[in-house]
Scaffold this active site. Structure first.
Site, PDB file in Angstrom:
ATOM      1  N   LYS A 149       0.846  -1.202   0.000  1.00 52.34           N
ATOM      2  CA  LYS A 149       0.000   0.000   0.000  1.00 52.34           C
ATOM      3  C   LYS A 149       0.878   1.247   0.000  1.00 52.34           C
ATOM      4  O   LYS A 149       2.076   1.169   0.296  1.00 52.34           O
ATOM      5  CB  LYS A 149      -0.915  -0.027   1.222  1.00 52.34           C
ATOM      6  CG  LYS A 149      -0.177  -0.013   2.562  1.00 52.34           C
ATOM      7  CD  LYS A 149      -1.109  -0.340   3.725  1.00 52.34           C
ATOM      8  CE  LYS A 149      -0.347  -0.305   5.043  1.00 52.34           C
ATOM      9  NZ  LYS A 149      -1.146  -0.881   6.143  1.00 52.34           N
ATOM     10  N   ARG A 167     -10.447  -0.078  14.864  1.00 49.56           N
ATOM     11  CA  ARG A 167     -10.658   0.672  13.614  1.00 49.56           C
ATOM     12  C   ARG A 167     -11.826   0.096  12.836  1.00 49.56           C
ATOM     13  O   ARG A 167     -12.883   0.700  12.752  1.00 49.56           O
ATOM     14  CB  ARG A 167      -9.388   0.652  12.741  1.00 49.56           C
ATOM     15  CG  ARG A 167      -8.198   1.365  13.360  1.00 49.56           C
ATOM     16  CD  ARG A 167      -7.087   1.613  12.362  1.00 49.56           C
ATOM     17  NE  ARG A 167      -6.636   0.399  11.662  1.00 49.56           N
ATOM     18  CZ  ARG A 167      -5.453   0.267  11.082  1.00 49.56           C
ATOM     19  NH1 ARG A 167      -4.584   1.278  11.095  1.00 49.56           N
ATOM     20  NH2 ARG A 167      -5.116  -0.845  10.473  1.00 49.56           N
ATOM     21  N   TYR A 174      15.213  31.404   5.408  1.00 51.62           N
ATOM     22  CA  TYR A 174      14.019  32.118   5.880  1.00 51.62           C
ATOM     23  C   TYR A 174      14.099  32.355   7.381  1.00 51.62           C
ATOM     24  O   TYR A 174      14.510  31.482   8.142  1.00 51.62           O
ATOM     25  CB  TYR A 174      12.756  31.289   5.611  1.00 51.62           C
ATOM     26  CG  TYR A 174      12.269  31.328   4.187  1.00 51.62           C
ATOM     27  CD1 TYR A 174      11.752  32.498   3.635  1.00 51.62           C
ATOM     28  CD2 TYR A 174      12.299  30.184   3.400  1.00 51.62           C
ATOM     29  CE1 TYR A 174      11.285  32.520   2.324  1.00 51.62           C
ATOM     30  CE2 TYR A 174      11.837  30.194   2.094  1.00 51.62           C
ATOM     31  CZ  TYR A 174      11.326  31.370   1.568  1.00 51.62           C
ATOM     32  OH  TYR A 174      10.863  31.380   0.268  1.00 51.62           O
ATOM     33  N   MET A 229      11.032  24.967   0.729  1.00 45.75           N
ATOM     34  CA  MET A 229      10.220  24.039  -0.066  1.00 45.75           C
ATOM     35  C   MET A 229      11.102  23.159  -0.954  1.00 45.75           C
ATOM     36  O   MET A 229      10.842  21.966  -1.124  1.00 45.75           O
ATOM     37  CB  MET A 229       9.233  24.831  -0.931  1.00 45.75           C
ATOM     38  CG  MET A 229       8.207  23.963  -1.628  1.00 45.75           C
ATOM     39  SD  MET A 229       7.141  24.908  -2.726  1.00 45.75           S
ATOM     40  CE  MET A 229       6.220  25.913  -1.589  1.00 45.75           C
TER      41      MET A 229
HETATM   42  C1  LIG Z   1      -0.376  -1.748   6.875  1.00 43.05           C
HETATM   43  C2  LIG Z   1      -0.917  -3.028   7.382  1.00 43.05           C
HETATM   44  C3  LIG Z   1      -0.071  -4.134   7.559  1.00 43.05           C
HETATM   45  C4  LIG Z   1       1.428  -4.062   7.419  1.00 43.05           C
HETATM   46  O1  LIG Z   1       1.970  -3.507   8.591  1.00 43.05           O
HETATM   47  P1  LIG Z   1       3.539  -3.518   8.860  1.00 43.05           P
HETATM   48  O2  LIG Z   1       3.647  -3.040  10.247  1.00 43.05           O
HETATM   49  O3  LIG Z   1       4.142  -2.579   7.876  1.00 43.05           O
HETATM   50  O4  LIG Z   1       3.977  -4.907   8.654  1.00 43.05           O
HETATM   51  C5  LIG Z   1      -0.652  -5.345   7.902  1.00 43.05           C
HETATM   52  N1  LIG Z   1      -1.981  -5.442   8.094  1.00 43.05           N
HETATM   53  C6  LIG Z   1      -2.816  -4.392   7.972  1.00 43.05           C
HETATM   54  C7  LIG Z   1      -4.267  -4.574   8.218  1.00 43.05           C
HETATM   55  C8  LIG Z   1      -2.312  -3.147   7.631  1.00 43.05           C
HETATM   56  O5  LIG Z   1      -3.133  -2.094   7.514  1.00 43.05           O
END
Ligand SMILES: *Cc1c(COP(=O)(O)O)cnc(C)c1O
Length: 368
Positions: free
Chosen positions: A40, A136, A263, A310
């Site tokens: 992701k 969550r 700055y 920036m």
């Molecule tokens: C992002 C995520 C992971 C991976 O987590 P890491 O700590 O990077 O291994 C695994 N499971 C879920 C549900 C996540 O959102």
């Protein structure tokens, strides 16, 4: 944002290191478990397409956070299972079916809404999410899980997995971890029918609780070679950071006592000093709170003086150096190394965020 290719600032991605890190985890967890790679957020800033293609032969599937990240992998020719970890809106289900994506179902309300909208779940692959204490998404009781499983089946969906996520697997105190584990284990044990894939392990769980893996792991940060706990827990075996960040000096000058830099004129030279400018700034994810942090030049620590702009930072050199001299912002130079975890400590955040915030303006360059 378009990548700025005609600038010396670049992130070097070592795909071989990512492969080695996966193999290290696999060698250290019980055999016969499935491995899903979490790619992701553009593979934590490493480039999801390139990473997924490089590691596809080592893993059983991929995890992403949303539909678009999954589609990017399908466009890149990835035909393995792709599990979307987040909740998608019911109206996107059709795209998921067309591209053979696996959805997370986290509530009865979601399913009821989808069905009320006339959305078909027939033949859709789904995993059921259990909230064992993360707070969550996911069902929060055995009853809810049973009910949702039954309704998913009735709707024609194929429930291929069930999973949960730990809130504290990266902490020394395992009280909360054990509570979540007990809740999830109990739920799985009492389900009338258990889906084929049962998973709870993120990187931290794979590293420090490898005895509690059900039959699949979801590996994120550990693949990229970073410690999920930052510095709290020692790694049980070595892993190698896959990303380094480099640039070059583009301007070097000598200033005198009383001359200010940047700055706000927050830095004033005490005497004669060499100040160099490096073309990276907060628009690259090199955030303003890195003022006072260090970069490496010729294996030596050079302080970032003055505000982070920036597009530029200014550093104090030990001596006059030519334009084009290499600057290491993350990675090794000589005997010294700067890690994303070091940056995170300076910024009061976690190494994950440091990597994810590197912007698209920084080109990713791959080596194998
Ligand atoms: C992002 C995520 C992971 C991976 O987590 P890491 O700590 O990077 O291994 C695994 N499971 C879920 C549900 C996540 O959102």
């Amino acid at each position: 944002m378009i990548s700025s290719l005609h600038r010396p600032t670049k992130a070097l991605i070592d795909l071989e290191a990512i492969c080695q890190n996966i193999e290290s985890v696999q060698a250290n967890i019980p055999q016969g478990k499935q491995t899903f790679a979490v790619v992701k957020a553009n593979a934590y800033g490493h480039g999801s397409k390139q990473v997924a293609q490089a590691i596809s032969h080592l893993v059983d599937g991929f995890c992403v956070s949303n539909i678009d990240e999954a589609l990017e992998l399908r466009e890149a020719g990835i035909d393995k299972t792709i599990l979307i970890l987040g909740v998608i809106m019911p109206e996107e289900v059709e795209i998921a079916r067309e591209r053979h994506l696996t959805l997370t179902v986290a509530s009865q309300e979601w399913l009821d809404m989808a069905l009320a909208q006339g959305i078909s779940l027939a033949d859709l692959d789904v995993h059921l999410k259990v909230d064992s204490g993360m707070g969550r998404i996911g069902v929060r009781s055995l009853d809810e899980a049973e009910h949702l499983l039954a309704d998913l089946k009735k709707a024609g969906a194929h429930v291929a997995g069930i999973f949960t996520h730990f809130a504290t697997a990266d902490e020394a105190d395992d009280t909360k971890f054990n509570q979540q584990l007990a809740f999830f284990t109990d739920l799985i044990t009492h389900l009338s029918e258990t889906p084929a894939l049962v998973h709870a392990s993120n990187s931290a769980t794979s590293l420090w609780h490898s005895e509690t893996i059900f039959n699949m792991v979801r590996l994120g940060i550990v693949m990229y070679g970073l410690n999920p706990s930052g510095t709290e827990l020692a790694l049980p075996y070595p892993i190698k950071p896959a990303l380094s960040l480099e640039s070059s000096l583009v301007h070097v000058k000598q200033i005198s006592a009383g001359d200010s830099v940047g700055y706000g004129a927050t830095y004033v030279a005490q005497g004669d000093e060499y100040i160099a400018t490096v073309p990276i700034g907060y628009a690259d994810g090199w955030t303003r709170d890195l003022q006072g942090f260090y970069v490496l030049v010729n294996g030596e620590w050079c302080e970032i003086v003055g505000r982070v702009s920036m597009d530029q930072i200014t550093i104090r050199l030990p001596e006059k150096l030519p334009i084009g001299t290499k600057v290491t912002l993350i990675g090794q130079d000589g005997d010294q190394v700067i890690t994303a975890t070091d940056l995170a400590q300076k910024r009061g955040t976690i190494n994950y965020e440091v990597l994810c915030l590197l912007s698209d303006r920084v080109p990713r360059v791959y080596s194998k």
